[in-house]
Design a protein around this motif. Structure first.
Motif, short mmCIF file in Angstrom:
data_model
loop_
_atom_site.label_atom_id
_atom_site.label_comp_id
_atom_site.label_asym_id
_atom_site.label_seq_id
_atom_site.Cartn_x
_atom_site.Cartn_y
_atom_site.Cartn_z
N PHE A 85 -10.00 -4.32 -30.84
CA PHE A 85 -9.81 -4.89 -29.47
C PHE A 85 -8.74 -3.99 -28.95
CE2 PHE A 85 -11.25 -8.93 -31.48
CZ PHE A 85 -12.30 -9.29 -30.76
N VAL A 118 -6.87 -5.38 -26.89
CA VAL A 118 -6.09 -6.67 -26.23
C VAL A 118 -5.02 -6.87 -26.74
CG1 VAL A 118 -6.29 -9.05 -25.58
CG2 VAL A 118 -8.34 -7.33 -25.03
N GLN A 174 -2.88 -12.18 -26.98
CA GLN A 174 -4.11 -12.67 -26.09
C GLN A 174 -5.55 -12.71 -26.92
OE1 GLN A 174 -4.16 -9.95 -22.53
NE2 GLN A 174 -2.00 -9.95 -22.44
N ILE A 175 -5.49 -12.60 -28.18
CA ILE A 175 -6.88 -12.42 -28.81
C ILE A 175 -7.49 -13.95 -28.72
CG2 ILE A 175 -8.06 -12.08 -30.92
CD1 ILE A 175 -7.30 -9.54 -29.51
N LEU A 226 -9.10 -14.70 -25.51
CA LEU A 226 -10.30 -13.84 -25.40
C LEU A 226 -11.33 -14.57 -26.00
CD1 LEU A 226 -11.32 -11.18 -23.89
CD2 LEU A 226 -10.94 -10.22 -26.25
N GLU A 267 -12.42 -17.64 -24.00
CA GLU A 267 -12.98 -17.17 -22.65
C GLU A 267 -14.57 -16.85 -23.12
OE1 GLU A 267 -13.18 -13.51 -19.81
OE2 GLU A 267 -11.30 -13.61 -20.83
N ALA A 268 -14.81 -16.18 -24.42
CA ALA A 268 -16.32 -15.81 -24.61
C ALA A 268 -16.99 -16.93 -24.94
CB ALA A 268 -16.29 -14.83 -25.86
N MET A 298 -18.24 -9.36 -21.56
CA MET A 298 -17.17 -9.77 -20.98
C MET A 298 -16.89 -9.36 -19.46
SD MET A 298 -16.05 -11.78 -23.13
CE MET A 298 -14.50 -12.18 -22.78
N VAL A 329 -13.10 -4.54 -23.47
CA VAL A 329 -12.29 -5.35 -24.64
C VAL A 329 -11.98 -4.41 -26.04
CG1 VAL A 329 -12.81 -7.37 -23.42
CG2 VAL A 329 -14.34 -6.62 -25.45
N LEU A 335 -17.99 -9.12 -26.60
CA LEU A 335 -17.49 -9.90 -27.84
C LEU A 335 -18.49 -10.52 -28.72
CD1 LEU A 335 -13.94 -11.54 -27.86
CD2 LEU A 335 -16.07 -12.49 -29.18
#
Length: 114
Positions: free
Chosen positions: A48, A50, A54-55, A58, A61-62, A82, A86, A94
């Motif tokens: 990543f 990121v 923040q993983i 993320l 979010e996915a 995404m 990413v 992802l």
């Protein structure tokens, strides 16, 4: 990290509903397992771009994205485009591996899509 609550021994749930339960074959909990895909690079693993903190956000979010699609022939795997880069290799999606029929994370890492 987003809000995660401890739900048992080696078990957490994220604010997005993902559950990180149990240990992998190397004795890492599932959050530690996913964080292996954060630099420095490990040979054979996508990484990543990121920050570590923040993983999990993320992944949430996915997981909740309407763009998430099942991987044909693999009931545990989903890919979510995404809409941005990413991964350090230009990956724009992802791949989320879940225990079939649950929200329990086995692994997650950046991939290219399509």
């Amino acid at each position: 990290f987003p809000v995660t609550i401890n739900i048992g021994e080696d078990a957490w749930q994220s604010s997005g509903g993902l559950r990180y339960v149990g240990l992998d074959k190397n004795g890492l909990n599932r959050i530690e397992h996913v964080l292996q895909h954060v630099g420095p690079a490990v040979p054979g693993k996508s990484v990543f771009n990121v920050p570590r903190n923040q993983i999990l956000g993320l992944l949430d979010e996915a997981y909740v994205s309407p763009a998430r699609v099942s991987v044909p022939g693999d009931s545990a795997a989903f890919v979510t485009p995404m809409g941005r880069i990413v991964g350090t290799g230009g990956e724009n999606a992802l791949r989320l591996i879940l225990k079939p029929g649950t929200s329990e994370v086995i692994s997650a890492y950046p991939v290219k899509f399509p």
